[in-house]
Motif scaffolding. Structure first.
Motif, PDB file in Angstrom:
ATOM      1  N   LYS A 109       0.798  -1.087   0.093  1.00 45.76           N
ATOM      2  CA  LYS A 109       0.087   0.079   0.058  1.00 45.76           C
ATOM      3  C   LYS A 109       0.925   1.181   0.286  1.00 45.76           C
ATOM      4  CE  LYS A 109      -3.791  -2.100   2.506  1.00 45.76           C
ATOM      5  NZ  LYS A 109      -4.322  -2.373   3.859  1.00 45.76           N
ATOM      6  N   SER A 110       0.495   2.140  -0.590  1.00 44.28           N
ATOM      7  CA  SER A 110       0.968   3.724  -0.636  1.00 44.28           C
ATOM      8  C   SER A 110       0.132   4.792  -0.575  1.00 44.28           C
ATOM      9  CB  SER A 110       2.116   3.774  -1.636  1.00 44.28           C
ATOM     10  OG  SER A 110       1.166   3.885  -3.008  1.00 44.28           O
ATOM     11  N   THR A 111       0.249   5.858  -0.020  1.00 46.33           N
ATOM     12  CA  THR A 111      -0.358   7.285   0.297  1.00 46.33           C
ATOM     13  C   THR A 111       0.430   8.247  -0.088  1.00 46.33           C
ATOM     14  OG1 THR A 111      -2.229   5.941   1.610  1.00 46.33           O
ATOM     15  CG2 THR A 111      -1.930   8.433   1.416  1.00 46.33           C
ATOM     16  N   THR A 112      -0.046   9.347  -0.834  1.00 46.87           N
ATOM     17  CA  THR A 112       0.783  10.565  -0.809  1.00 46.87           C
ATOM     18  C   THR A 112      -0.372  11.472  -0.733  1.00 46.87           C
ATOM     19  OG1 THR A 112       2.478   9.749  -2.501  1.00 46.87           O
ATOM     20  CG2 THR A 112       2.152  12.277  -2.305  1.00 46.87           C
ATOM     21  N   LEU A 113      -0.232  12.537   0.279  1.00 48.62           N
ATOM     22  CA  LEU A 113      -1.161  13.385   0.741  1.00 48.62           C
ATOM     23  C   LEU A 113      -0.467  14.778   0.672  1.00 48.62           C
ATOM     24  CD1 LEU A 113      -2.724  12.053   3.911  1.00 48.62           C
ATOM     25  CD2 LEU A 113      -3.719  11.693   1.720  1.00 48.62           C
ATOM     26  N   GLU A 114      -1.095  15.978  -0.104  1.00 51.06           N
ATOM     27  CA  GLU A 114      -0.650  17.328  -0.066  1.00 51.06           C
ATOM     28  C   GLU A 114      -1.603  18.220   0.828  1.00 51.06           C
ATOM     29  OE1 GLU A 114       2.068  18.147  -1.917  1.00 51.06           O
ATOM     30  OE2 GLU A 114       2.285  16.363  -3.012  1.00 51.06           O
ATOM     31  N   PHE A 115      -0.778  18.817   1.608  1.00 55.85           N
ATOM     32  CA  PHE A 115      -1.545  19.968   2.549  1.00 55.85           C
ATOM     33  C   PHE A 115      -1.403  21.237   1.991  1.00 55.85           C
ATOM     34  CE2 PHE A 115      -0.989  15.937   4.912  1.00 55.85           C
ATOM     35  CZ  PHE A 115      -1.895  16.068   5.921  1.00 55.85           C
ATOM     36  N   LYS A 117      -3.542  25.210   2.116  1.00 59.28           N
ATOM     37  CA  LYS A 117      -4.221  26.295   3.298  1.00 59.28           C
ATOM     38  C   LYS A 117      -5.753  25.614   3.550  1.00 59.28           C
ATOM     39  CE  LYS A 117      -5.052  30.969   4.524  1.00 59.28           C
ATOM     40  NZ  LYS A 117      -4.700  32.304   4.172  1.00 59.28           N
ATOM     41  N   ASN A 118      -6.272  25.261   2.321  1.00 63.07           N
ATOM     42  CA  ASN A 118      -7.748  25.047   2.434  1.00 63.07           C
ATOM     43  C   ASN A 118      -8.095  23.557   2.334  1.00 63.07           C
ATOM     44  OD1 ASN A 118      -8.167  27.751   2.976  1.00 63.07           O
ATOM     45  ND2 ASN A 118      -7.870  28.213   0.782  1.00 63.07           N
ATOM     46  N   ALA A 119      -7.089  22.587   1.934  1.00 62.65           N
ATOM     47  CA  ALA A 119      -7.595  21.271   1.403  1.00 62.65           C
ATOM     48  C   ALA A 119      -6.421  20.492   1.794  1.00 62.65           C
ATOM     49  CB  ALA A 119      -8.003  21.292   0.017  1.00 62.65           C
ATOM     50  N   VAL A 120      -6.750  19.199   1.846  1.00 62.74           N
ATOM     51  CA  VAL A 120      -5.912  17.966   1.919  1.00 62.74           C
ATOM     52  C   VAL A 120      -6.050  17.005   0.670  1.00 62.74           C
ATOM     53  CG1 VAL A 120      -5.060  15.833   3.113  1.00 62.74           C
ATOM     54  CG2 VAL A 120      -5.759  17.986   4.366  1.00 62.74           C
ATOM     55  N   ILE A 121      -5.217  16.903  -0.161  1.00 67.38           N
ATOM     56  CA  ILE A 121      -5.428  16.438  -1.653  1.00 67.38           C
ATOM     57  C   ILE A 121      -4.455  14.903  -1.581  1.00 67.38           C
ATOM     58  CG2 ILE A 121      -4.923  16.639  -4.072  1.00 67.38           C
ATOM     59  CD1 ILE A 121      -4.835  19.475  -3.413  1.00 67.38           C
ATOM     60  N   ASP A 122      -5.294  13.952  -2.096  1.00 65.60           N
ATOM     61  CA  ASP A 122      -4.968  12.709  -2.276  1.00 65.60           C
ATOM     62  C   ASP A 122      -4.327  12.694  -3.660  1.00 65.60           C
ATOM     63  OD1 ASP A 122      -4.441   9.961  -3.062  1.00 65.60           O
ATOM     64  OD2 ASP A 122      -6.406   9.490  -2.935  1.00 65.60           O
ATOM     65  N   SER A 123      -2.954  12.767  -3.640  1.00 71.00           N
ATOM     66  CA  SER A 123      -1.990  12.922  -4.958  1.00 71.00           C
ATOM     67  C   SER A 123      -2.278  11.783  -5.853  1.00 71.00           C
ATOM     68  CB  SER A 123      -0.680  13.254  -4.355  1.00 71.00           C
ATOM     69  OG  SER A 123      -0.416  14.549  -3.774  1.00 71.00           O
ATOM     70  N   GLU A 124      -2.218  10.625  -5.384  1.00 71.83           N
ATOM     71  CA  GLU A 124      -2.211   9.397  -6.234  1.00 71.83           C
ATOM     72  C   GLU A 124      -3.627   9.467  -7.078  1.00 71.83           C
ATOM     73  OE1 GLU A 124       0.644   6.546  -3.714  1.00 71.83           O
ATOM     74  OE2 GLU A 124      -1.338   6.577  -3.357  1.00 71.83           O
ATOM     75  N   ASN A 125      -4.591   9.922  -6.524  1.00 70.00           N
ATOM     76  CA  ASN A 125      -5.766   9.888  -7.255  1.00 70.00           C
ATOM     77  C   ASN A 125      -6.381  11.219  -7.769  1.00 70.00           C
ATOM     78  OD1 ASN A 125      -6.373   7.183  -6.974  1.00 70.00           O
ATOM     79  ND2 ASN A 125      -6.597   7.399  -4.772  1.00 70.00           N
ATOM     80  N   GLU A 126      -5.597  12.371  -7.118  1.00 69.50           N
ATOM     81  CA  GLU A 126      -5.863  13.664  -7.845  1.00 69.50           C
ATOM     82  C   GLU A 126      -7.308  14.210  -7.212  1.00 69.50           C
ATOM     83  OE1 GLU A 126      -5.251  14.063 -12.079  1.00 69.50           O
ATOM     84  OE2 GLU A 126      -2.830  13.865 -12.026  1.00 69.50           O
ATOM     85  N   LYS A 127      -7.659  14.001  -6.098  1.00 73.03           N
ATOM     86  CA  LYS A 127      -8.720  14.156  -5.614  1.00 73.03           C
ATOM     87  C   LYS A 127      -8.600  14.846  -4.208  1.00 73.03           C
ATOM     88  CE  LYS A 127     -12.667  11.464  -3.652  1.00 73.03           C
ATOM     89  NZ  LYS A 127     -13.264   9.882  -3.408  1.00 73.03           N
TER      90      LYS A 127
END
Length: 243
Positions: A109-115, A117-127
């Protein structure tokens, strides 16, 4: 061809090593002093493997805080790496990017999150994750650095909203419950003991011991479920690496 080391060079080398070790043993690091720490992980009398924690400074007010584990039991294995890239301003940790990777028995399993100012983004799924607005979110690693800063500031009860590697939002609450002198493989260390407080009727117990004299370095973490020990990680060795 190996070059022979002169007696003078050897003395200089030993002197440098002694000076470095003297710093590591005698200096009083703060929470943000970069370090490497290794832990022995067990379950009762069973040795499960090792874990490592590392704090590195990569720029002005910018750090990476990482966790690595290499665990196994019989034919089962679990290898994990978590890294949070973050900034610190006015003792507030703000994550920028969180990376999680797990390999071993079962599915990788792997996860990449981008934080932002206003959101947390699931980078792998661009969501963009569906989480509440107006909250200062942490990831599963960065909140631990904030906890250390809060302890250094004198707090005894702390709570943190975070997004875990499963992309779910959580509230973690901690309370200082004691001061103890703890003996671990790394030696005898003065610690403060914390417990994670769960509001639900949970049979899980998570306890932490951190060392004020070592910049609140994690010394031990122990978990129980249903009265039985799940894992116990104890500090084996550590080194501070100031810039």
């Amino acid at each position: 061809m190996l070059k022979k080391i002169s007696g003078y060079s050897l003395v200089c080398l030993l002197s440098c090593l002694f000076t470095y070790n003297a710093y590591a043993q005698n200096a009083k690091p703060d929470v943000l002093t970069p370090f490497n720490a290794k832990y022995k992980v067990s379950k009762g009398r069973l040795n499960l493997g090792t874990a490592k924690r590392q704090l590195s400074q990569i720029g002005e007010n910018r750090y990476t805080f990482s966790y690595f584990s290499d665990l196994s039991l019989l034919i089962l294995s679990d290898h994990r790496r978590e890294t949070s890239e973050l900034t610190i301003q006015n003792n507030l940790v703000t994550p920028i990017r969180y990376l999680f990777k797990r390999e071993g028995t079962g599915s990788d399993k792997s996860t990449t999150l981008e934080f932002t100012k206003n959101a947390v983004i699931d980078s792998e799924n661009e969501k963009t994750l569906d989480i509440a607005d107006g909250i200062h979110w942490f990831d599963e690693v960065s909140y631990q650095l904030q906890l250390k800063l809060d302890l250094a500031a004198g707090k005894t009860e702390m709570s943190y909203y975070l997004v875990n590697h499963k992309k779910r939002d959580k509230l973690y609450v901690f309370k200082v419950v004691a001061e103890e002198v703890l003996e671990v493989p790394a030696g005898k260390i003065n610690t403060v003991k914390l417990q994670r407080i769960r509001e639900d009727d949970s049979d899980r117990l998570t306890e932490f011991w951190l060392a004020p004299d070592l910049g609140y370095l994690l010394v031990r973490i122990r978990q129980e479920r249903g009265g039985s020990e799940v894992a116990d990680a104890q500090l084996e060795k550590f080194v501070f690496t100031p810039l």
